[in-house]
Design an enzyme around this catalytic site. Structure first.
Site, PDB file in Angstrom:
ATOM      1  N   GLY A 172     -12.128 -27.844 -10.550  1.00 22.72           N
ATOM      2  CA  GLY A 172     -12.649 -27.115 -11.694  1.00 22.72           C
ATOM      3  C   GLY A 172     -12.557 -25.605 -11.628  1.00 22.72           C
ATOM      4  CG  ASP A 173     -13.389 -21.396 -10.082  1.00 23.41           C
ATOM      5  OD1 ASP A 173     -12.486 -20.878 -10.774  1.00 23.41           O
ATOM      6  OD2 ASP A 173     -14.232 -20.724  -9.462  1.00 23.41           O
ATOM      7  CG  LEU A 174      -7.666 -25.731  -6.676  1.00 30.03           C
ATOM      8  CD1 LEU A 174      -8.576 -25.534  -5.483  1.00 30.03           C
ATOM      9  CD2 LEU A 174      -7.078 -27.118  -6.707  1.00 30.03           C
ATOM     10  CG  ASN A 178     -12.544 -21.029  -5.041  1.00 32.79           C
ATOM     11  OD1 ASN A 178     -13.079 -20.195  -4.308  1.00 32.79           O
ATOM     12  ND2 ASN A 178     -12.853 -21.149  -6.321  1.00 32.79           N
TER      13      ASN A 178
END
Length: 270
Positions: A172-174, A178
Site C-alpha cells: 500500500g505504500d511500496l 520501504n
C-alpha cells in the site's frame, strides 16, 4: 537484540495499524512471501520493531523480491480496501488520512474502490488544504468517474487468478524507501518490507509505486514478478493510473509541488 522505535500520537500516526499491517503481510512469509519487519510491541504512541540490517541491492536479490512479492500479493484479502486483520480505520500521517474500507461498505470492483477511497479521498483532502484548485479537482473527478464505471478494471496477476483471489494483499505504500535491502543471511530474499499501509487492493498498485521514485534493479523485480505471476496485458500503460493516488497523497502532505505530476498522470484516464 537491536531494535527500532517509532514514536507518535493518535493525532499524527497510526502505529497500531502499521503493526497490524506488518503482521498481516508477514502471514505470507512462510510460504515464500516477502520478509517483513518484525513487530516487538505496539501501542498508540510507540511501535517497536526488530531493526533490519541494511546493505546494497543486488540483481539476484531483486529477482527474489519480484517472486516473493507475487506470493505476498497472492495471500489475498477479503474485499477491496480491507484493513489488516485485527485493525480498522485510516492510516494517518500528520493531517492526511488513508482510509480502509469496512466490510459493510465493500466496493464490488477495484475501480469503485480506487475511485472513491483513494482518488477522491485524496482529491478532497488536497483541495481542502489548497494544494489543488477546484478546476484541477474536476479532472480527478472525471478520472474517478471512469474508474467507477469499470473502464480501467483488469484481472489480477496470474497467481491470484489461479487461486481464485480477486483482491490482492498489498503493502500500500511500496516506494523504494520501504523496501530495505539486507545482507542478513537469515533473510531468504535479501530484502525486507517496512512502513506499510496494507489493505486489499490491486497488485499493480505496489509495482507502480516501486517505479514512482525509482528503485534499484526495478526491471529485474518486474521481470521476475511477471514470470512468477503474469501480469494482465497492458500493465505498463496503467502505471501512471496506479501512481495517481500516491501523487495526490503527496499533494496533501507536501502541497502544490506535486500537483503538476498528479495532473499529468490523470489526463490519459479522464
Amino acid at each position: 537484540m537491536d531494535i527500532f522505535v517509532k514514536h507518535g500520537t493518535a493525532q499524527t500516526a497510526s502505529l497500531e495499524g502499521e503493526a497490524a499491517a506488518l503482521r498481516w503481510l508477514a502471514e505470507a512469509t512462510p510460504a515464500g512471501g516477502m520478509p517483513v519487519a518484525e513487530v516487538m510491541s505496539a501501542s498508540p504512541r510507540e511501535l517497536v520493531e526488530k531493526r533490519v540490517a541494511t546493505g546494497p541491492a543486488s540483481p539476484a536479490a531483486a529477482e527474489r523480491v519480484g517472486r516473493a512479492l507475487a506470493i505476498t500479493h497472492a495471500a489475498g484479502a477479503p474485499w477491496w480496501g480491507a484493513p489488516p486483520t485485527g485493525w480498522q480505520g485510516a492510516y494517518r500521517i500528520d493531517h492526511s488520512l488513508t482510509p480502509t474500507v469496512p466490510a459493510a461498505d465493500a466496493p464490488a470492483t477495484w475501480g469503485a474502490f480506487y475511485a472513491e477511497w483513494r482518488v477522491m479521498s485524496y482529491t478532497r483532502q488536497a483541495r481542502d488544504v489548497g494544494a489543488i484548485t477546484r478546476d484541477e479537482a474536476a479532472l480527478f473527478e472525471r478520472v474517478a468517474g471512469r474508474l467507477a464505471s469499470g473502464a480501467h478494471d483488469v484481472p489480477q496477476p496470474g497467481l491470484l487468478a489461479r487461486a481464485g483471489m480477486p483482491v490482492a494483499r498489498i503493502h500500500g505504500d511500496l516506494w523504494s524507501g520501504n523496501l530495505l535491502w539486507t545482507p542478513d543471511p537469515a533473510n531468504p530474499v535479501g530484502a525486507t518490507l517496512i512502513d506499510p499501509m496494507a489493505h486489499g487492493g490491486h497488485a499493480e498498485t505496489d509495482l507502480a509505486m516501486l517505479a514512482l521514485f525509482g528503485c534499484w534493479h526495478l526491471d529485474r523485480i518486474l521481470d521476475a514478478y511477471n514470470e512468477a505471476s503474469p501480469l494482465a496485458d497492458g500493465w505498463r500503460d496503467r502505471v501512471p493510473l496506479h501512481q495517481l493516488a500516491p501523487l495526490l497523497h503527496h499533494c496533501v502532505l507536501f502541497g502544490r509541488s506535486y500537483a503538476r505530476s498528479a495532473l499529468e498522470a490523470a489526463r490519459p484516464y479522464a
